[in-house]
Design a protein around this motif. Sequence first.
Motif, PDB file in Angstrom:
ATOM      1  N   GLY A 146       0.804  -1.227   0.000  1.00  0.00           N
ATOM      2  CA  GLY A 146       0.000   0.000   0.000  1.00  0.00           C
ATOM      3  C   GLY A 146       0.829   1.265   0.000  1.00  0.00           C
ATOM      4  O   GLY A 146       0.327   2.351   0.290  1.00  0.00           O
ATOM      5  N   TYR A 147       2.107   1.158  -0.346  1.00  0.00           N
ATOM      6  CA  TYR A 147       2.969   2.346  -0.367  1.00  0.00           C
ATOM      7  C   TYR A 147       2.435   3.372  -1.358  1.00  0.00           C
ATOM      8  O   TYR A 147       2.220   3.057  -2.527  1.00  0.00           O
ATOM      9  N   ASP A 148       2.195   4.582  -0.872  1.00  0.00           N
ATOM     10  CA  ASP A 148       1.607   5.575  -1.773  1.00  0.00           C
ATOM     11  C   ASP A 148       2.246   6.955  -1.621  1.00  0.00           C
ATOM     12  O   ASP A 148       1.587   7.986  -1.725  1.00  0.00           O
ATOM     13  N   GLU A 149       3.528   6.960  -1.339  1.00  0.00           N
ATOM     14  CA  GLU A 149       4.253   8.229  -1.250  1.00  0.00           C
ATOM     15  C   GLU A 149       5.269   8.310  -2.398  1.00  0.00           C
ATOM     16  O   GLU A 149       5.479   7.333  -3.127  1.00  0.00           O
ATOM     17  N   ILE A 150       5.912   9.470  -2.481  1.00  0.00           N
ATOM     18  CA  ILE A 150       6.880   9.684  -3.561  1.00  0.00           C
ATOM     19  C   ILE A 150       8.081   8.742  -3.400  1.00  0.00           C
ATOM     20  O   ILE A 150       8.589   8.551  -2.299  1.00  0.00           O
ATOM     21  N   VAL A 151       8.524   8.172  -4.493  1.00  0.00           N
ATOM     22  CA  VAL A 151       9.775   7.417  -4.544  1.00  0.00           C
ATOM     23  C   VAL A 151      10.783   8.283  -5.296  1.00  0.00           C
ATOM     24  O   VAL A 151      10.523   8.694  -6.424  1.00  0.00           O
ATOM     25  N   TYR A 200       8.905   9.576  -8.640  1.00  0.00           N
ATOM     26  CA  TYR A 200       7.564   9.339  -9.159  1.00  0.00           C
ATOM     27  C   TYR A 200       6.639   8.989  -8.003  1.00  0.00           C
ATOM     28  O   TYR A 200       7.090   8.546  -6.939  1.00  0.00           O
ATOM     29  N   LEU A 201       5.374   9.220  -8.227  1.00  0.00           N
ATOM     30  CA  LEU A 201       4.359   8.851  -7.245  1.00  0.00           C
ATOM     31  C   LEU A 201       3.648   7.627  -7.807  1.00  0.00           C
ATOM     32  O   LEU A 201       2.930   7.728  -8.802  1.00  0.00           O
ATOM     33  N   PRO A 202       3.881   6.454  -7.204  1.00  0.00           N
ATOM     34  CA  PRO A 202       3.381   5.205  -7.800  1.00  0.00           C
ATOM     35  C   PRO A 202       1.858   5.150  -7.851  1.00  0.00           C
ATOM     36  O   PRO A 202       1.170   5.788  -7.070  1.00  0.00           O
ATOM     37  N   ASN A 203       1.424   4.361  -8.780  1.00  0.00           N
ATOM     38  CA  ASN A 203      -0.004   4.106  -8.915  1.00  0.00           C
ATOM     39  C   ASN A 203      -0.199   2.602  -8.712  1.00  0.00           C
ATOM     40  O   ASN A 203      -0.713   1.909  -9.570  1.00  0.00           O
ATOM     41  N   GLN A 243       3.190   4.319 -15.737  1.00  0.00           N
ATOM     42  CA  GLN A 243       1.906   5.004 -15.588  1.00  0.00           C
ATOM     43  C   GLN A 243       1.625   5.376 -14.135  1.00  0.00           C
ATOM     44  O   GLN A 243       0.599   4.999 -13.566  1.00  0.00           O
ATOM     45  N   PRO A 244       2.548   6.115 -13.538  1.00  0.00           N
ATOM     46  CA  PRO A 244       2.370   6.546 -12.147  1.00  0.00           C
ATOM     47  C   PRO A 244       1.438   7.747 -12.069  1.00  0.00           C
ATOM     48  O   PRO A 244       0.971   8.247 -13.100  1.00  0.00           O
ATOM     49  N   GLN A 245       1.220   8.244 -10.841  1.00  0.00           N
ATOM     50  CA  GLN A 245       0.397   9.454 -10.700  1.00  0.00           C
ATOM     51  C   GLN A 245       1.160  10.696 -11.141  1.00  0.00           C
ATOM     52  O   GLN A 245       0.565  11.733 -11.429  1.00  0.00           O
ATOM     53  N   GLY A 246       2.469  10.567 -11.190  1.00  0.00           N
ATOM     54  CA  GLY A 246       3.279  11.684 -11.663  1.00  0.00           C
ATOM     55  C   GLY A 246       4.744  11.322 -11.681  1.00  0.00           C
ATOM     56  O   GLY A 246       5.169  10.350 -11.041  1.00  0.00           O
ATOM     57  N   VAL A 247       5.509  12.076 -12.450  1.00  0.00           N
ATOM     58  CA  VAL A 247       6.956  11.878 -12.563  1.00  0.00           C
ATOM     59  C   VAL A 247       7.644  13.232 -12.446  1.00  0.00           C
ATOM     60  O   VAL A 247       7.149  14.230 -12.987  1.00  0.00           O
ATOM     61  N   ALA A 248       8.789  13.250 -11.757  1.00  0.00           N
ATOM     62  CA  ALA A 248       9.586  14.477 -11.653  1.00  0.00           C
ATOM     63  C   ALA A 248      11.039  14.121 -11.940  1.00  0.00           C
ATOM     64  O   ALA A 248      11.572  13.168 -11.376  1.00  0.00           O
ATOM     65  N   VAL A 249      11.648  14.867 -12.847  1.00  0.00           N
ATOM     66  CA  VAL A 249      13.067  14.656 -13.146  1.00  0.00           C
ATOM     67  C   VAL A 249      13.764  16.021 -13.096  1.00  0.00           C
ATOM     68  O   VAL A 249      13.301  16.981 -13.716  1.00  0.00           O
TER      69      VAL A 249
END
Length: 194
Positions: free
Chosen positions: A69-74, A100-103, A142-148
């Motif tokens: 259930g991990y739902d924080e930013i990686v 990224y924020l996993p989905n 297909q995560p909730q978001g990606v940051a680079v």
Amino acid sequence: MGKIHKLKPSKTQAEQAVRTLLSWAGDDPDRQGLKDTPARVARAYKEWFKGYGEDPEALLRRTFDETGGYDEIVTLRDIPFESFCEHHLAPITGFAHVGYLPNGRVVGISKLARVVDAYAKRLQIQERLTTQIADVVDKVLQPQGVAVVIKATHGCMTTRGVHKHGVTLVTSRMLGVFRDNASTRHEFMTGLDI
Ligand SMILES: [Zn+2]
């Protein structure tokens, strides 16, 4: 996969081209110290540009969905990389930070570093490198978001041209929640201390 080069030269042709550049630099390619340089440079190119033979999408395809259930930013931060600018063949060296924020699915963390290398080990401009990394993570996971975010030094700027040492270029690409939600983006950026 890397593009198929229709007219891929032979190793001998590549070595001949290096000899030409050695002469162009003003030296004698036949002197003892330079005798093996063309062969060494040709081999080094295989390593510096090995990204053309890698498939970044394939690297990310194996994911894990038992995340508890991990739902924080990686975030994988401070990924060192070396690349070469496509305008001067000068080195680009720096660090990439990929979050990224996993989905529901996560990827093995070493895979993110390998994706950075797969794109860095090509002729690049930093802006495209940044975009390519973010877009492939977004497409495959297909995560909730990606940051680079990438911070790098460009040899073509420090060793020639304007000769500005210590200057770094910072580029970023934010997708999904990192683009739409200022607090998510802020959480990612503050974790980087760049
Ligand atoms: Zn350049």
